[in-house]
Design a protein around this motif. Structure first.
Motif, PDB file in Angstrom:
ATOM      1  N   LYS A 249      14.774   8.566  -4.062  1.00 19.76           N
ATOM      2  CA  LYS A 249      15.322   9.638  -4.906  1.00 19.76           C
ATOM      3  C   LYS A 249      15.275   9.304  -6.391  1.00 19.76           C
ATOM      4  O   LYS A 249      15.369  10.194  -7.230  1.00 19.76           O
ATOM      5  CB  LYS A 249      16.758   9.945  -4.489  1.00 19.76           C
ATOM      6  N   VAL A 250      15.137   8.029  -6.734  1.00 21.19           N
ATOM      7  CA  VAL A 250      15.153   7.621  -8.147  1.00 21.19           C
ATOM      8  C   VAL A 250      13.848   6.949  -8.597  1.00 21.19           C
ATOM      9  O   VAL A 250      13.631   6.772  -9.791  1.00 21.19           O
ATOM     10  CB  VAL A 250      16.358   6.710  -8.459  1.00 21.19           C
ATOM     11  N   LEU A 251      13.000   6.572  -7.653  1.00 23.68           N
ATOM     12  CA  LEU A 251      11.702   5.970  -7.961  1.00 23.68           C
ATOM     13  C   LEU A 251      10.611   6.899  -7.422  1.00 23.68           C
ATOM     14  O   LEU A 251      10.226   6.803  -6.252  1.00 23.68           O
ATOM     15  CB  LEU A 251      11.578   4.577  -7.334  1.00 23.68           C
ATOM     16  N   PRO A 252      10.112   7.819  -8.248  1.00 26.11           N
ATOM     17  CA  PRO A 252       9.177   8.849  -7.779  1.00 26.11           C
ATOM     18  C   PRO A 252       7.930   8.321  -7.072  1.00 26.11           C
ATOM     19  O   PRO A 252       7.416   8.965  -6.169  1.00 26.11           O
ATOM     20  CB  PRO A 252       8.791   9.605  -9.052  1.00 26.11           C
ATOM     21  N   LYS A 253       7.450   7.149  -7.459  1.00 22.69           N
ATOM     22  CA  LYS A 253       6.252   6.586  -6.826  1.00 22.69           C
ATOM     23  C   LYS A 253       6.598   5.456  -5.861  1.00 22.69           C
ATOM     24  O   LYS A 253       5.760   4.629  -5.516  1.00 22.69           O
ATOM     25  CB  LYS A 253       5.274   6.092  -7.895  1.00 22.69           C
ATOM     26  N   GLY A 254       7.855   5.387  -5.446  1.00 18.95           N
ATOM     27  CA  GLY A 254       8.285   4.353  -4.511  1.00 18.95           C
ATOM     28  C   GLY A 254       8.587   3.035  -5.191  1.00 18.95           C
ATOM     29  O   GLY A 254       8.570   2.930  -6.419  1.00 18.95           O
ATOM     30  N   THR A 255       8.859   2.038  -4.384  1.00 22.27           N
ATOM     31  CA  THR A 255       9.270   0.737  -4.912  1.00 22.27           C
ATOM     32  C   THR A 255       8.105  -0.083  -5.464  1.00 22.27           C
ATOM     33  O   THR A 255       8.322  -1.013  -6.217  1.00 22.27           O
ATOM     34  CB  THR A 255       9.989  -0.090  -3.827  1.00 22.27           C
TER      35      THR A 255
ATOM     36  N   ALA B 268       7.183  -3.195  -9.299  1.00 18.77           N
ATOM     37  CA  ALA B 268       6.678  -2.758 -10.605  1.00 18.77           C
ATOM     38  C   ALA B 268       6.859  -1.252 -10.749  1.00 18.77           C
ATOM     39  O   ALA B 268       6.029  -0.567 -11.326  1.00 18.77           O
ATOM     40  CB  ALA B 268       5.216  -3.146 -10.751  1.00 18.77           C
ATOM     41  N   ALA B 269       7.945  -0.726 -10.211  1.00 15.82           N
ATOM     42  CA  ALA B 269       8.179   0.714 -10.184  1.00 15.82           C
ATOM     43  C   ALA B 269       8.768   1.210 -11.506  1.00 15.82           C
ATOM     44  O   ALA B 269       9.277   0.432 -12.311  1.00 15.82           O
ATOM     45  CB  ALA B 269       9.124   1.062  -9.033  1.00 15.82           C
ATOM     46  N   THR B 270       8.704   2.520 -11.678  1.00 15.13           N
ATOM     47  CA  THR B 270       9.314   3.180 -12.825  1.00 15.13           C
ATOM     48  C   THR B 270      10.229   4.278 -12.296  1.00 15.13           C
ATOM     49  O   THR B 270       9.836   5.072 -11.447  1.00 15.13           O
ATOM     50  CB  THR B 270       8.239   3.789 -13.748  1.00 15.13           C
ATOM     51  N   ALA B 271      11.450   4.317 -12.833  1.00 11.63           N
ATOM     52  CA  ALA B 271      12.445   5.298 -12.396  1.00 11.63           C
ATOM     53  C   ALA B 271      12.169   6.673 -13.006  1.00 11.63           C
ATOM     54  O   ALA B 271      11.371   6.812 -13.933  1.00 11.63           O
ATOM     55  CB  ALA B 271      13.843   4.822 -12.798  1.00 11.63           C
ATOM     56  N   LYS B 272      12.879   7.664 -12.472  1.00  7.33           N
ATOM     57  CA  LYS B 272      12.746   9.038 -12.979  1.00  7.33           C
ATOM     58  C   LYS B 272      12.976   9.114 -14.478  1.00  7.33           C
ATOM     59  O   LYS B 272      12.321   9.879 -15.167  1.00  7.33           O
ATOM     60  CB  LYS B 272      13.734   9.982 -12.272  1.00  7.33           C
ATOM     61  N   ASN B 273      13.903   8.325 -15.003  1.00 14.52           N
ATOM     62  CA  ASN B 273      14.225   8.377 -16.427  1.00 14.52           C
ATOM     63  C   ASN B 273      13.327   7.477 -17.276  1.00 14.52           C
ATOM     64  O   ASN B 273      13.536   7.344 -18.471  1.00 14.52           O
ATOM     65  CB  ASN B 273      15.692   7.994 -16.668  1.00 14.52           C
ATOM     66  N   GLY B 274      12.328   6.823 -16.669  1.00 16.28           N
ATOM     67  CA  GLY B 274      11.409   5.963 -17.395  1.00 16.28           C
ATOM     68  C   GLY B 274      11.776   4.490 -17.392  1.00 16.28           C
ATOM     69  O   GLY B 274      11.007   3.660 -17.885  1.00 16.28           O
ATOM     70  N   LEU B 275      12.934   4.138 -16.839  1.00 10.69           N
ATOM     71  CA  LEU B 275      13.345   2.739 -16.750  1.00 10.69           C
ATOM     72  C   LEU B 275      12.319   1.945 -15.943  1.00 10.69           C
ATOM     73  O   LEU B 275      11.955   2.344 -14.833  1.00 10.69           O
ATOM     74  CB  LEU B 275      14.723   2.629 -16.075  1.00 10.69           C
TER      75      LEU B 275
ATOM     76  N   ALA C 138       0.819  -1.216   0.000  1.00 13.42           N
ATOM     77  CA  ALA C 138       0.000   0.000   0.000  1.00 13.42           C
ATOM     78  C   ALA C 138       0.853   1.267   0.000  1.00 13.42           C
ATOM     79  O   ALA C 138       0.315   2.369   0.080  1.00 13.42           O
ATOM     80  CB  ALA C 138      -0.928  -0.013   1.216  1.00 13.42           C
ATOM     81  N   GLY C 139       2.175   1.108  -0.072  1.00 10.83           N
ATOM     82  CA  GLY C 139       3.048   2.275  -0.041  1.00 10.83           C
ATOM     83  C   GLY C 139       3.254   2.848   1.348  1.00 10.83           C
ATOM     84  O   GLY C 139       3.720   3.967   1.512  1.00 10.83           O
TER      85      GLY C 139
END
Length: 141
Positions: A69-75, A96-103, A25-26
């Motif tokens: 710092k690199v996963l804006p919506k958390g892990t 199932a996260a997405t990094a700042k750069n879209g990775l 749930a974050g």
């Protein structure tokens, strides 16, 4: 206060799932209420998060704080399986996260967690070291 009972006579998959639902749930704070302050946590591998941490504070500073710092919506962790043996739980997780750069940070984890009463007191975490290294190489902090 968590809805999880304060006294665990015998570790159950339901109890472990209740604790890990906080991560799903974050709610990292809700999860880490169930981790001992003096937890012995090893993150295996050869990547920026790897290490042996002797307190919850050290673990959070060197892992979850860096990831934030690199996963804006958390892990965005999801529990896939829980297996039990005495006071140990083996928890398979998927990010199932997405990094700042879209990775797409499509990582899989296996955490071996030892419990004492209601707290996690020891963890050995296994994950995709190459993906974590790539995450930080492409999203420097």
């Amino acid at each position: 206060m968590s809805t999880v009972s304060k006294k665990v006579q015998q570790l159950t998959t339901d109890y472990v799932h209740q604790i890990f639902r906080n991560l799903e749930a974050g709610d990292g704070k809700g999860f880490f209420e169930h981790v001992a302050d003096n937890v012995d946590w090893i993150v295996e591998g050869t990547h920026p998060l790897a290490g042996h941490y002797h307190t919850k504070t050290a673990f959070l500073a060197h892992t979850f704080d860096k990831l934030a710092k690199v996963l804006p919506k958390g892990t965005q962790l999801h529990t896939e399986h829980v297996l039990l043996s005495d006071d140990w739980a083996v928890v398979e997780l998927h990010s199932a996260a997405t990094a700042k750069n879209g990775l797409k940070f499509d990582n899989r984890y296996c955490w071996l967690c030892r419990f004492a009463d209601t707290k996690i007191v020891e963890v050995r975490a296994y994950l995709d070291s190459a993906l974590v290294a790539r995450l930080f190489a492409e999203n420097p902090i």
